[in-house]
Design a protein around this motif. Structure first.
Motif, PDB file in Angstrom:
ATOM      1  N   TRP A  47      -3.486  -4.687  -7.335  1.00 41.89           N
ATOM      2  CA  TRP A  47      -4.106  -3.372  -7.228  1.00 41.89           C
ATOM      3  C   TRP A  47      -5.355  -3.488  -6.358  1.00 41.89           C
ATOM      4  O   TRP A  47      -6.024  -4.522  -6.354  1.00 41.89           O
ATOM      5  N   PRO A  48      -5.691  -2.447  -5.593  1.00 44.63           N
ATOM      6  CA  PRO A  48      -6.897  -2.501  -4.754  1.00 44.63           C
ATOM      7  C   PRO A  48      -8.152  -2.883  -5.534  1.00 44.63           C
ATOM      8  O   PRO A  48      -9.007  -3.609  -5.026  1.00 44.63           O
ATOM      9  N   MET A  49      -8.278  -2.406  -6.770  1.00 48.98           N
ATOM     10  CA  MET A  49      -9.442  -2.759  -7.576  1.00 48.98           C
ATOM     11  C   MET A  49      -9.480  -4.258  -7.866  1.00 48.98           C
ATOM     12  O   MET A  49     -10.535  -4.897  -7.817  1.00 48.98           O
ATOM     13  N   ASP A  50      -8.318  -4.852  -8.151  1.00 45.88           N
ATOM     14  CA  ASP A  50      -8.260  -6.292  -8.402  1.00 45.88           C
ATOM     15  C   ASP A  50      -8.593  -7.084  -7.144  1.00 45.88           C
ATOM     16  O   ASP A  50      -9.258  -8.125  -7.204  1.00 45.88           O
ATOM     17  N   GLU A  51      -8.117  -6.615  -5.998  1.00 42.89           N
ATOM     18  CA  GLU A  51      -8.444  -7.285  -4.737  1.00 42.89           C
ATOM     19  C   GLU A  51      -9.952  -7.311  -4.526  1.00 42.89           C
ATOM     20  O   GLU A  51     -10.523  -8.318  -4.093  1.00 42.89           O
ATOM     21  N   ILE A 103       1.196   3.427  -4.627  1.00 44.64           N
ATOM     22  CA  ILE A 103       0.841   4.352  -5.708  1.00 44.64           C
ATOM     23  C   ILE A 103      -0.553   4.909  -5.484  1.00 44.64           C
ATOM     24  O   ILE A 103      -0.804   6.110  -5.626  1.00 44.64           O
ATOM     25  N   ASN A 104      -1.475   4.029  -5.109  1.00 44.77           N
ATOM     26  CA  ASN A 104      -2.856   4.444  -4.862  1.00 44.77           C
ATOM     27  C   ASN A 104      -2.917   5.488  -3.748  1.00 44.77           C
ATOM     28  O   ASN A 104      -3.612   6.506  -3.865  1.00 44.77           O
ATOM     29  N   GLN A 126     -10.184   2.499  -3.954  1.00 41.77           N
ATOM     30  CA  GLN A 126      -9.564   2.164  -5.225  1.00 41.77           C
ATOM     31  C   GLN A 126      -9.762   3.306  -6.217  1.00 41.77           C
ATOM     32  O   GLN A 126     -10.855   3.837  -6.344  1.00 41.77           O
ATOM     33  N   LEU A 127      -8.695   3.680  -6.872  1.00 43.10           N
ATOM     34  CA  LEU A 127      -8.744   4.714  -7.895  1.00 43.10           C
ATOM     35  C   LEU A 127      -8.441   4.035  -9.227  1.00 43.10           C
ATOM     36  O   LEU A 127      -7.286   3.785  -9.547  1.00 43.10           O
ATOM     37  N   PRO A 128      -9.463   3.711 -10.000  1.00 44.96           N
ATOM     38  CA  PRO A 128      -9.236   2.914 -11.209  1.00 44.96           C
ATOM     39  C   PRO A 128      -8.293   3.553 -12.211  1.00 44.96           C
ATOM     40  O   PRO A 128      -7.587   2.855 -12.939  1.00 44.96           O
ATOM     41  N   PHE A 129      -8.242   4.888 -12.261  1.00 49.18           N
ATOM     42  CA  PHE A 129      -7.409   5.529 -13.273  1.00 49.18           C
ATOM     43  C   PHE A 129      -5.922   5.476 -12.936  1.00 49.18           C
ATOM     44  O   PHE A 129      -5.089   5.841 -13.759  1.00 49.18           O
TER      45      PHE A 129
END
Length: 208
Positions: A47-51, A103-104, A126-129
């Motif tokens: 996920w972009p947030m994890d990256e 998905i993001n 990044q969209l955390p939700f």
């Protein structure tokens, strides 16, 4: 006659979709998403947030100090009623087939069209939700992503409800499902969701 044929056709599709969703949910509870996608030959992707989080690691300041996390959320858009207007089984199939970045981008485009204010809160990268974040993911963050760096000493947490939009229950019971979910997380992860900031609609006519 035509209407009956169309209805029959769509009912079969819905039945197949529901069966796939049940199978995915069964497997998801027993295999990690990454392993399951690998077994099926689907692309692996963070996920972009994890990256973003993985770009840097550092030890927590004062890692031995006991901390009560007084405000956090947990969510899984694949199974929780978030008011997206899409059946749960369809969301599960969507999240399973498509990678995190797709998905993001899909949800970002929808937000730009319908409610761009949301993007100003999180940014567009990044969209955390959109990313499932439950007990397992929270535990991983507490442990500093299981890296060699020391994480924080979280001993208890307070879960704050995110306003589920469950249209399948009575208005007075809409807050119950989310509270029950938090209690389930606490059963699996005893240092999480030790308290819940919940809600009740006291404006309902039957409230005494």
């Amino acid at each position: 006659m035509m209407a009956a044929l169309v209805a029959s056709k769509w009912s079969k599709r819905l039945a197949v979709g529901a069966a796939i969703a049940l199978a995915l949910d069964f497997l998801r509870r027993r295999l990690s998403r990454a392993l399951l996608r690998k077994l099926l030959g689907l692309p692996q992707e963070l996920w972009p947030m994890d990256e973003w989080v993985n770009l840097h690691r550092e030890d927590a300041l004062e890692p031995d100090v006991e901390i009560v996390d007084a405000h956090h959320h947990l969510w899984d858009p694949r199974t929780q009623p978030k008011g997206w207007g899409i059946p749960s089984w369809a969301l599960q199939v969507f999240f399973f087939i498509y990678g995190p970045r797709a998905i993001n981008e899909f949800i970002k485009a929808d937000m730009l069209k319908n409610d761009p204010r949301v993007l100003s809160c999180f940014g567009q990268r990044q969209l955390p939700f959109t990313q499932p974040y439950m007990g397992e993911e929270f535990e991983l963050d507490i442990r500093n992503r299981s890296s060699a760096r020391r994480g924080h000493n979280i001993v208890q947490t307070v879960y704050v409800e995110c306003d589920w939009k469950d249209t399948s229950v009575n208005e007075a019971l809409k807050a119950v499902g989310e509270a029950y979910m938090a209690a389930e997380v606490n059963a699996s992860f005893p240092r999480m969701c030790n308290a819940i900031v919940g809600n009740a609609n006291l404006f309902l006519p039957d409230v005494e």
